[in-house]
Scaffold this motif. Structure first.
Motif, short mmCIF file in Angstrom:
data_model
loop_
_atom_site.label_atom_id
_atom_site.label_comp_id
_atom_site.label_asym_id
_atom_site.label_seq_id
_atom_site.Cartn_x
_atom_site.Cartn_y
_atom_site.Cartn_z
N ALA A 1 0.84 -1.18 0.00
CA ALA A 1 0.00 0.00 0.00
C ALA A 1 0.89 1.25 0.00
CB ALA A 1 -0.91 0.00 1.21
N TYR A 2 0.47 2.25 -0.73
CA TYR A 2 1.24 3.49 -0.82
C TYR A 2 0.76 4.56 0.15
CZ TYR A 2 3.25 1.39 -4.93
OH TYR A 2 3.91 0.53 -5.77
N THR A 3 -0.47 4.42 0.64
CA THR A 3 -1.02 5.39 1.58
C THR A 3 -1.61 4.65 2.77
OG1 THR A 3 -3.28 5.42 0.70
CG2 THR A 3 -1.66 6.88 -0.37
N GLY A 4 -1.82 5.37 3.86
CA GLY A 4 -2.45 4.77 5.02
C GLY A 4 -3.87 4.31 4.72
N LEU A 5 -4.59 5.09 3.96
CA LEU A 5 -5.97 4.73 3.60
C LEU A 5 -5.99 3.45 2.77
CD1 LEU A 5 -8.95 5.42 3.67
CD2 LEU A 5 -8.59 6.89 1.68
N GLU A 6 -5.06 3.33 1.84
CA GLU A 6 -4.98 2.12 1.03
C GLU A 6 -4.65 0.91 1.91
OE1 GLU A 6 -2.58 0.39 -2.86
OE2 GLU A 6 -2.21 2.45 -2.21
N ALA A 7 -3.79 1.08 2.90
CA ALA A 7 -3.45 -0.02 3.80
C ALA A 7 -4.67 -0.49 4.57
CB ALA A 7 -2.35 0.42 4.77
N VAL A 8 -5.45 0.43 5.09
CA VAL A 8 -6.67 0.09 5.82
C VAL A 8 -7.61 -0.71 4.92
CG1 VAL A 8 -8.73 1.03 6.93
CG2 VAL A 8 -6.49 2.03 7.42
N PRO A 26 1.06 9.65 2.84
CA PRO A 26 0.02 10.57 2.37
C PRO A 26 -1.38 10.06 2.72
CG PRO A 26 1.05 9.40 0.53
CD PRO A 26 1.78 9.00 1.77
N GLU A 27 -2.34 10.95 2.70
CA GLU A 27 -3.76 10.71 2.94
C GLU A 27 -4.08 10.36 4.39
OE1 GLU A 27 -6.26 8.50 0.21
OE2 GLU A 27 -4.63 8.57 -1.25
N MET A 28 -3.34 9.43 4.99
CA MET A 28 -3.56 9.02 6.36
C MET A 28 -2.22 8.55 6.93
SD MET A 28 -5.95 5.87 7.73
CE MET A 28 -7.45 6.51 7.01
N ASP A 29 -1.82 9.10 8.06
CA ASP A 29 -0.51 8.70 8.61
C ASP A 29 -0.58 7.30 9.21
OD1 ASP A 29 -1.61 8.91 11.17
OD2 ASP A 29 -0.61 10.79 11.62
N GLY A 30 0.57 6.76 9.56
CA GLY A 30 0.66 5.41 10.07
C GLY A 30 -0.03 5.22 11.41
N ALA A 33 -3.75 4.92 10.54
CA ALA A 33 -3.93 3.64 9.83
C ALA A 33 -3.83 2.48 10.82
CB ALA A 33 -2.89 3.50 8.73
N THR A 34 -2.88 2.53 11.74
CA THR A 34 -2.76 1.49 12.76
C THR A 34 -4.02 1.42 13.60
OG1 THR A 34 -0.35 1.68 12.85
CG2 THR A 34 -1.44 0.77 14.80
N ARG A 35 -4.52 2.56 14.03
CA ARG A 35 -5.74 2.60 14.84
C ARG A 35 -6.90 1.94 14.11
NH1 ARG A 35 -10.35 5.05 15.61
NH2 ARG A 35 -10.17 6.42 13.82
N GLN A 36 -7.09 2.33 12.85
CA GLN A 36 -8.23 1.80 12.10
C GLN A 36 -8.08 0.32 11.78
OE1 GLN A 36 -9.79 4.06 8.84
NE2 GLN A 36 -9.41 6.01 9.87
N ILE A 37 -6.87 -0.10 11.45
CA ILE A 37 -6.65 -1.52 11.16
C ILE A 37 -6.91 -2.36 12.41
CG2 ILE A 37 -4.86 -3.23 10.65
CD1 ILE A 37 -3.70 -1.09 8.66
N MET A 38 -6.41 -1.91 13.55
CA MET A 38 -6.59 -2.69 14.77
C MET A 38 -8.06 -2.72 15.20
SD MET A 38 -3.75 -4.01 15.20
CE MET A 38 -3.81 -4.75 16.81
N GLN A 39 -8.84 -1.72 14.85
CA GLN A 39 -10.28 -1.71 15.14
C GLN A 39 -11.04 -2.64 14.20
OE1 GLN A 39 -11.85 2.26 14.78
NE2 GLN A 39 -12.06 2.47 16.99
N ARG A 40 -10.70 -2.61 12.93
CA ARG A 40 -11.50 -3.30 11.91
C ARG A 40 -11.02 -4.69 11.54
NH1 ARG A 40 -12.25 1.63 7.61
NH2 ARG A 40 -13.17 3.11 9.06
N SER A 41 -9.71 -4.89 11.48
CA SER A 41 -9.15 -6.19 11.06
C SER A 41 -7.78 -6.37 11.70
CB SER A 41 -9.06 -6.26 9.54
OG SER A 41 -8.34 -5.16 9.01
N PRO A 42 -7.75 -6.61 13.00
CA PRO A 42 -6.49 -6.65 13.75
C PRO A 42 -5.48 -7.66 13.18
CG PRO A 42 -8.38 -6.89 15.22
CD PRO A 42 -8.89 -6.95 13.84
N CYS A 43 -4.24 -7.23 13.16
CA CYS A 43 -3.13 -8.08 12.74
C CYS A 43 -1.84 -7.48 13.31
CB CYS A 43 -3.06 -8.22 11.23
SG CYS A 43 -2.75 -6.68 10.37
#
Length: 74
Positions: A1-8, A26-30, A33-43
């Motif tokens: 992923a090139y952006t935090g949003l893309e990673a999420v 860009p778009e969303m910092d790490g 992105a970490t916060r959202q990933i851990m909320q939605r699809s933890p890894c």
């Protein structure tokens, strides 16, 4: 992923075993992105940044959201 949003979004589709997360993207910092990933699809998330000591406040914030550790990039 090139952006935090893309990673999420990618994590929602196909959860990875490990994410190497940059703090500054860009778009969303790490941190967000970490916060959202851990909320939605933890890894497992490893923070990578040029200087962990220099970015310690941001690193600790990401760790607070569930990142496992942080390392300096070469």
């Amino acid at each position: 992923a090139y952006t935090g949003l893309e990673a999420v979004n990618k994590c929602l589709v196909d959860r990875p075993d490990l994410i190497l997360m940059d703090l500054f993207m860009p778009e969303m910092d790490g941190i967000e992105a970490t916060r959202q990933i851990m909320q939605r699809s933890p890894c497992a998330i490893l923070i990578v940044t040029a200087d962990v000591q220099h970015s310690s406040a941001r690193v600790f914030e990401a760790l607070g959201y569930g990142a496992l550790d942080a390392v300096n990039t070469p």
